[in-house]
Design a protein around this motif. Structure first.
Motif, PDB file in Angstrom:
ATOM      1  N   PHE A  80       0.825  -1.204   0.000  1.00 38.18           N
ATOM      2  CA  PHE A  80       0.000   0.000   0.000  1.00 38.18           C
ATOM      3  C   PHE A  80       0.863   1.260   0.000  1.00 38.18           C
ATOM      4  O   PHE A  80       0.668   2.172  -0.809  1.00 38.18           O
ATOM      5  N   LEU A  81       1.849   1.280   0.906  1.00 38.44           N
ATOM      6  CA  LEU A  81       2.691   2.468   1.029  1.00 38.44           C
ATOM      7  C   LEU A  81       3.508   2.705  -0.246  1.00 38.44           C
ATOM      8  O   LEU A  81       3.695   3.843  -0.666  1.00 38.44           O
ATOM      9  N   LYS A  82       3.960   1.607  -0.855  1.00 37.60           N
ATOM     10  CA  LYS A  82       4.745   1.713  -2.072  1.00 37.60           C
ATOM     11  C   LYS A  82       3.898   2.326  -3.197  1.00 37.60           C
ATOM     12  O   LYS A  82       4.322   3.250  -3.887  1.00 37.60           O
ATOM     13  N   LEU A  83       2.675   1.804  -3.317  1.00 31.80           N
ATOM     14  CA  LEU A  83       1.758   2.294  -4.349  1.00 31.80           C
ATOM     15  C   LEU A  83       1.444   3.778  -4.127  1.00 31.80           C
ATOM     16  O   LEU A  83       1.449   4.593  -5.050  1.00 31.80           O
ATOM     17  N   GLN A  84       1.206   4.120  -2.856  1.00 28.02           N
ATOM     18  CA  GLN A  84       0.855   5.503  -2.541  1.00 28.02           C
ATOM     19  C   GLN A  84       2.004   6.444  -2.896  1.00 28.02           C
ATOM     20  O   GLN A  84       1.785   7.519  -3.462  1.00 28.02           O
ATOM     21  N   LYS A  85       3.210   6.012  -2.570  1.00 28.54           N
ATOM     22  CA  LYS A  85       4.381   6.834  -2.847  1.00 28.54           C
ATOM     23  C   LYS A  85       4.529   7.059  -4.360  1.00 28.54           C
ATOM     24  O   LYS A  85       4.776   8.184  -4.825  1.00 28.54           O
ATOM     25  N   GLU A  86       4.351   5.977  -5.100  1.00 29.95           N
ATOM     26  CA  GLU A  86       4.448   6.026  -6.558  1.00 29.95           C
ATOM     27  C   GLU A  86       3.446   7.021  -7.153  1.00 29.95           C
ATOM     28  O   GLU A  86       3.791   7.884  -7.959  1.00 29.95           O
ATOM     29  N   LYS A  87       2.200   6.901  -6.694  1.00 32.48           N
ATOM     30  CA  LYS A  87       1.149   7.771  -7.230  1.00 32.48           C
ATOM     31  C   LYS A  87       1.384   9.231  -6.842  1.00 32.48           C
ATOM     32  O   LYS A  87       1.079  10.143  -7.600  1.00 32.48           O
ATOM     33  N   MET A  88       1.917   9.432  -5.638  1.00 32.33           N
ATOM     34  CA  MET A  88       2.164  10.808  -5.197  1.00 32.33           C
ATOM     35  C   MET A  88       3.265  11.452  -6.027  1.00 32.33           C
ATOM     36  O   MET A  88       3.209  12.638  -6.329  1.00 32.33           O
ATOM     37  N   THR A  89       4.267  10.665  -6.354  1.00 27.86           N
ATOM     38  CA  THR A  89       5.344  11.187  -7.192  1.00 27.86           C
ATOM     39  C   THR A  89       4.781  11.637  -8.535  1.00 27.86           C
ATOM     40  O   THR A  89       5.090  12.727  -9.023  1.00 27.86           O
ATOM     41  N   GLN A  90       3.914  10.798  -9.124  1.00 25.30           N
ATOM     42  CA  GLN A  90       3.285  11.151 -10.395  1.00 25.30           C
ATOM     43  C   GLN A  90       2.516  12.465 -10.300  1.00 25.30           C
ATOM     44  O   GLN A  90       2.473  13.231 -11.246  1.00 25.30           O
ATOM     45  N   LEU A  91       1.879  12.673  -9.151  1.00 26.92           N
ATOM     46  CA  LEU A  91       1.048  13.866  -8.990  1.00 26.92           C
ATOM     47  C   LEU A  91       1.839  15.039  -8.415  1.00 26.92           C
ATOM     48  O   LEU A  91       1.263  16.071  -8.076  1.00 26.92           O
ATOM     49  N   ASN A  92       3.150  14.841  -8.282  1.00 25.56           N
ATOM     50  CA  ASN A  92       4.000  15.908  -7.780  1.00 25.56           C
ATOM     51  C   ASN A  92       3.537  16.393  -6.401  1.00 25.56           C
ATOM     52  O   ASN A  92       3.472  17.589  -6.134  1.00 25.56           O
ATOM     53  N   MET A  93       3.160  15.429  -5.537  1.00 24.07           N
ATOM     54  CA  MET A  93       2.697  15.785  -4.183  1.00 24.07           C
ATOM     55  C   MET A  93       3.825  15.551  -3.194  1.00 24.07           C
ATOM     56  O   MET A  93       4.553  14.568  -3.291  1.00 24.07           O
ATOM     57  N   SER A  94       3.938  16.450  -2.196  1.00 25.62           N
ATOM     58  CA  SER A  94       4.965  16.265  -1.176  1.00 25.62           C
ATOM     59  C   SER A  94       4.532  15.135  -0.240  1.00 25.62           C
ATOM     60  O   SER A  94       3.349  15.004   0.086  1.00 25.62           O
ATOM     61  N   PRO A  95       5.487  14.300   0.190  1.00 31.11           N
ATOM     62  CA  PRO A  95       5.164  13.142   1.040  1.00 31.11           C
ATOM     63  C   PRO A  95       4.467  13.548   2.340  1.00 31.11           C
ATOM     64  O   PRO A  95       3.754  12.753   2.944  1.00 31.11           O
ATOM     65  N   GLU A  96       4.668  14.794   2.746  1.00 29.30           N
ATOM     66  CA  GLU A  96       4.064  15.263   3.996  1.00 29.30           C
ATOM     67  C   GLU A  96       2.535  15.307   3.920  1.00 29.30           C
ATOM     68  O   GLU A  96       1.844  15.190   4.920  1.00 29.30           O
ATOM     69  N   MET A  97       2.039  15.471   2.690  1.00 24.01           N
ATOM     70  CA  MET A  97       0.592  15.726   2.565  1.00 24.01           C
ATOM     71  C   MET A  97      -0.276  14.571   3.047  1.00 24.01           C
ATOM     72  O   MET A  97      -1.352  14.788   3.588  1.00 24.01           O
ATOM     73  N   VAL A  98       0.202  13.340   2.864  1.00 25.10           N
ATOM     74  CA  VAL A  98      -0.631  12.216   3.301  1.00 25.10           C
ATOM     75  C   VAL A  98      -0.500  11.946   4.798  1.00 25.10           C
ATOM     76  O   VAL A  98      -1.202  11.115   5.346  1.00 25.10           O
ATOM     77  N   LYS A  99       0.414  12.681   5.444  1.00 24.15           N
ATOM     78  CA  LYS A  99       0.558  12.517   6.890  1.00 24.15           C
ATOM     79  C   LYS A  99      -0.300  13.529   7.640  1.00 24.15           C
ATOM     80  O   LYS A  99      -0.387  13.520   8.858  1.00 24.15           O
ATOM     81  N   ALA A 142      -4.729  16.729 -14.842  1.00 25.19           N
ATOM     82  CA  ALA A 142      -5.155  16.096 -16.094  1.00 25.19           C
ATOM     83  C   ALA A 142      -4.234  14.933 -16.460  1.00 25.19           C
ATOM     84  O   ALA A 142      -4.703  13.871 -16.885  1.00 25.19           O
ATOM     85  N   ASP A 143      -2.925  15.131 -16.253  1.00 24.99           N
ATOM     86  CA  ASP A 143      -1.979  14.039 -16.512  1.00 24.99           C
ATOM     87  C   ASP A 143      -2.291  12.833 -15.637  1.00 24.99           C
ATOM     88  O   ASP A 143      -2.238  11.685 -16.091  1.00 24.99           O
ATOM     89  N   GLY A 144      -2.619  13.137 -14.374  1.00 24.43           N
ATOM     90  CA  GLY A 144      -2.961  12.051 -13.440  1.00 24.43           C
ATOM     91  C   GLY A 144      -4.171  11.277 -13.940  1.00 24.43           C
ATOM     92  O   GLY A 144      -4.208  10.051 -13.885  1.00 24.43           O
ATOM     93  N   VAL A 145      -5.168  12.003 -14.417  1.00 23.09           N
ATOM     94  CA  VAL A 145      -6.388  11.353 -14.929  1.00 23.09           C
ATOM     95  C   VAL A 145      -6.069  10.583 -16.205  1.00 23.09           C
ATOM     96  O   VAL A 145      -6.456   9.411 -16.351  1.00 23.09           O
ATOM     97  N   ASN A 146      -5.333  11.209 -17.103  1.00 20.90           N
ATOM     98  CA  ASN A 146      -5.019  10.552 -18.375  1.00 20.90           C
ATOM     99  C   ASN A 146      -4.248   9.253 -18.179  1.00 20.90           C
ATOM    100  O   ASN A 146      -4.447   8.285 -18.924  1.00 20.90           O
ATOM    101  N   ALA A 147      -3.375   9.249 -17.158  1.00 19.77           N
ATOM    102  CA  ALA A 147      -2.593   8.039 -16.881  1.00 19.77           C
ATOM    103  C   ALA A 147      -3.504   6.875 -16.510  1.00 19.77           C
ATOM    104  O   ALA A 147      -3.137   5.716 -16.641  1.00 19.77           O
ATOM    105  N   LEU A 148      -4.707   7.205 -16.047  1.00 22.52           N
ATOM    106  CA  LEU A 148      -5.632   6.161 -15.596  1.00 22.52           C
ATOM    107  C   LEU A 148      -6.593   5.705 -16.698  1.00 22.52           C
ATOM    108  O   LEU A 148      -7.364   4.767 -16.508  1.00 22.52           O
ATOM    109  N   ARG A 149      -6.539   6.393 -17.830  1.00 18.09           N
ATOM    110  CA  ARG A 149      -7.445   6.003 -18.913  1.00 18.09           C
ATOM    111  C   ARG A 149      -7.063   4.627 -19.440  1.00 18.09           C
ATOM    112  O   ARG A 149      -5.900   4.252 -19.473  1.00 18.09           O
ATOM    113  N   GLY A 150      -8.083   3.876 -19.801  1.00 19.81           N
ATOM    114  CA  GLY A 150      -7.806   2.537 -20.316  1.00 19.81           C
ATOM    115  C   GLY A 150      -9.089   1.927 -20.834  1.00 19.81           C
ATOM    116  O   GLY A 150     -10.183   2.496 -20.646  1.00 19.81           O
TER     117      GLY A 150
END
Lengths: 483, 250
Positions: free
Chosen positions: B120-139, B185-193
């Motif tokens: 879970f943590l690995k996935l969250q970290k990966e997705k946050m990097t894609q969204l350019n979010m600071s790791p602090e935000m989920v804490k 938008a990039d985050g959303v587009n990455a999820l298109r399938g």
């Protein structure tokens, strides 16, 4: 499996309404119903007490007869018939036990149902448990290890026999028998409790824990706890309560006294889960407790953390008298009421020494038709130069039939004091619940999540096992309050 | 994947949706545009199953099931996600805890085992990097003290973590500057399938420059009054909504 993990696992397995609602069938050695000088003599004799203790009890009893009931709290209940209760009950065949093997298996079974892995605690966790079953301490573990450190951790009855000088010096020194009617009743007929003494410079090697449990129908529970921390010492004490399901109202009037000398620190944590009564407000414990600590020495510190989810009525104000210069008092509280529960709880911070500081964080949660009051006093004496207080009181309402009240009293006699008070009241919003549910979290779980988030600042002050238990208690206590 | 038939809904006894028909096949991105008060947000809440919104007529089918009367959490477990226009703050509950609770609640409902905490943590970290979010935000507490843009990013993070079959984005562009809009938008587009559909609700054509829709609908006065390709959005931007008000319903 370590005891800590097992405790967490056991607590997590707690589901259903009131898990502690069962009665252990152990014959009781009871005093007849009612309260009189004879009953007090009976209690004292049963416990083989010295004359001075009996005299002290009788003095309190005679004073109690003259005292009025405190009526200022926002709680409502019919007058207590003190003659319609039992004041002494002990599991039969009590003798001094050398190990847990000698403990009645039924008693061990009771603890197991409550999720207290006593054995595992003894072996693995490093938590010494002074298990109080009804009124008499049945077993005390880890005595030797504590003894090596010079720590005294025993039942108050034993302390009266073994350390009469310490008891004479400290019992009643923080909460005198004249303090209030409930404390006075306790001084007259307390049946057992715990005594802790930490010598100078000793950091208590383990967290001390006592589980109290009311087991006899209509038995008053009058626990007496005294904790003394000498210069430069430290102790963390955990008190957890559960009680079996009963219809009658049961009176619980405990007294806890803490004394901290120079540079000493006492951390006292409580999870209170006495039977709260049923959905219609029938039954439940009357929890009238007097808890007070004195920061006698310079730079001493007393910290109270409490999670109150149980009892039909809670009347409780763990307080700090900040006598020593630079001493610190803290109060972290979660009080949760549901159905017809009533809680009037808070603290008193009495600043006497210079540069004394206190911090109050109170989180009240009301659900059902319950009433929840924060009542707190901050008093700054004339000589308390540079005293500081920060108070934060937050109330959360669930539904529209409950009440939340905040009654802060501030008395300041020193112009250099700085006092801050913040208070908020909010209602669990449909928006927040819907947001959680849209993410897949069912309504009751969402409610628990939001409420635990609301309490987080307080829960994080609890030791780990207690924090997990407290979160589970919040979940159990909130059942049926939505939908 | 999603089929809405003759949907009528009231809010506080006022009829807001007056017969919406809409079908979104798997893998497609549909946009709904419309003026203020046309019922766009109501449609998103009704799809998600909010209590105060009463369906008086019609039917919603999702993943082959009639979800018209279904609880919100059950719709979520089926794979429906709503990115809120105004994300809610939950003090004291970290986004990590919130997301883990949500994922495990959905897994439980589907009869699956809990997610492995490390995975879970690995996935969250990966997705946050894609969204350019600071790791602090989920804490921090969910959305507490977040800016408008951070809140929207947190919605897309949740979308990425929950991996729904169908995501409804309710005015996800509102309150975003152009950089934040691109990241979202990039985050959303990455999820298109091929297996995931989107319903993008927006006021402005701007968002559709970044999230290219297959189909554009106009919602006016509680009904779909026009349907077309991406060019419809451009036309709306140019000429406004006036021509698309449903005169019969007005």
């Amino acid at each position: 499996m370590s005891a800590t993990i097992e405790t967490i696992a056991t607590v997590e397995a707690l589901e259903g309404k009131y898990e502690a609602g069962f009665i252990t069938d152990i014959e009781s050695d009871m005093a007849p119903k009612g309260l009189s000088e004879d009953i007090i003599r009976f209690i004292s004799e049963k416990k083989g007490e010295p004359q001075w203790m009996l005299d002290s009890r009788l003095k309190a009893y005679r004073h109690w007869l003259t005292m009025p009931e405190p009526t200022w709290a926002k709680v409502d209940f019919p007058p207590i018939d003190y003659q319609d209760a039992y004041y002494y009950a002990a599991p039969k065949n009590v003798k001094k036990l050398q190990s847990l093997d000698e403990v009645d298996p039924k008693l061990l079974e009771t603890y197991k149902k409550l999720g207290i892995p006593l054995r595992e605690q003894e072996i693995l966790a490093g938590v010494a448990v002074d298990a109080v079953f009804d009124s008499v301490s049945v077993v005390t573990t880890f005595r030797e290890k504590l003894h090596e450190a010079g720590v005294i951790f025993c039942s108050i009855s034993e302390a009266i026999q073994l350390y009469p000088d310490l008891i004479k010096k400290y019992m009643g020194s923080v909460v005198p028998y004249t303090d209030n009617k409930h404390a006075c009743l306790n001084a007259a007929c307390f049946t057992d409790g715990t005594f802790v003494y930490i010598p100078e410079g000793v950091r208590c090697p383990m967290e001390l824990s006592t589980y109290f449990r009311i087991n006899e129908a209509k038995t008053g529970q009058f626990e007496r706890t005294v904790i003394v921390a000498e210069k430069g010492s430290y102790v963390s004490y955990l008190e957890g309560c559960t009680a079996p399901k009963r219809d009658e109202n049961q009176l619980h009037a405990a007294v806890v006294e803490l004394v901290a000398m120079d540079d000493a620190e006492i951390k006292y944590s409580t999870v209170q889960n006495w039977y709260p009564g049923d959905e219609n407000g029938v039954g439940g414990i009357y929890n009238f407790v007097t808890k007070r600590g004195i920061c006698k020495g310079k730079r001493s510190k007393i910290s109270w953390t409490q999670v109150e989810t149980g009892s039909a009525i809670t009347w409780k104000y763990p307080s700090c008298v900040l006598l020593g210069d630079d001493s610190v008092g803290e109060f972290y509280s979660v009080a949760l009421t549901n159905n017809y529960q009533q809680a009037d709880t808070g603290t008193k911070m009495i600043h006497i020494g210079k540069n004394t500081r206190s911090r109050i964080i109170s989180k009240g949660i009301s659900a059902g038709k319950s009433d929840n009051t924060y009542r707190g006093l901050v008093r700054i004496a004339a000589k308390a130069e540079g005293a500081r207080n920060y108070t934060q009181c937050d109330s959360l309402l669930i539904g529209d039939k409950c009440g939340a009240h905040t009654v802060p009293y501030i008395e300041n006699r020193n112009p250099t004091a700085m006092l801050e008070h913040e208070a908020t009241t909010s209602k669990i919003s449909d928006d927040a619940l819907f947001y959680c549910r849209q993410r897949g979290i069912p309504e009751e779980e969402a409610l628990t999540l939001i409420v635990n988030g609301f309490c987080r600042e307080v829960l994080q002050h609890l030791p780990m096992e207690f924090a997990v238990e407290a979160q589970k208690l919040v979940a159990i206590s909130l059942e049926g309050s939505v939908g | 994947m999603l089929k809405i038939e003759n949907l009528h809904a009231t809010v506080a006894d006022r009829e807001v949706l007056k017969g919406v028909n809409l079908e979104i096949p798997a893998g497609q991105v549909h946009a709904i545009m419309g003026p203020n008060g046309s019922g766009k947000s109501t449609l998103s809440y009704v799809l998600a199953g909010r209590d105060d919104y009463e369906i008086t007529q019609g039917k919603i089918t999702f993943m082959g099931e009639d979800i018209t009367e279904m609880e919100p959490e059950d719709r979520a477990a089926l794979g429906l996600f709503l990115a809120f226009q105004y994300p809610i703050e939950i003090p004291g509950v970290t986004t990590t805890t919130f997301l883990k609770t949500a994922i495990n609640a959905i897994r439980k409902k589907r009869g699956e085992a809990e997610i492995d905490p490390a995975a879970f943590l690995k996935l969250q970290k990966e997705k946050m990097t894609q969204l350019n979010m600071s790791p602090e935000m989920v804490k921090r507490g969910v959305n507490v003290g977040f800016s408008g843009g951070e809140k929207k990013r947190n919605e897309v993070l949740q979308l990425a973590m929950l991996q729904p079959k169908m995501a409804v984005l309710d005015e996800t562009d509102s309150g975003l500057d152009i950089d934040a809009l691109k990241i979202v938008a990039d985050g959303v587009n990455a999820l298109r399938g091929a297996e995931r559909s989107f319903l993008v609700i927006t006021h402005y054509q701007r968002l559709l420059d970044y999230i290219k829709p297959d189909v554009v609908h106009v919602l006016a006065n509680g009904r779909i009054t026009a349907t077309g390709g991406p060019e419809l959005a451009l036309e709306l931007e140019k000429n406004g909504y006036a021509a698309y008000y449903d005169e019969k319903a007005a």
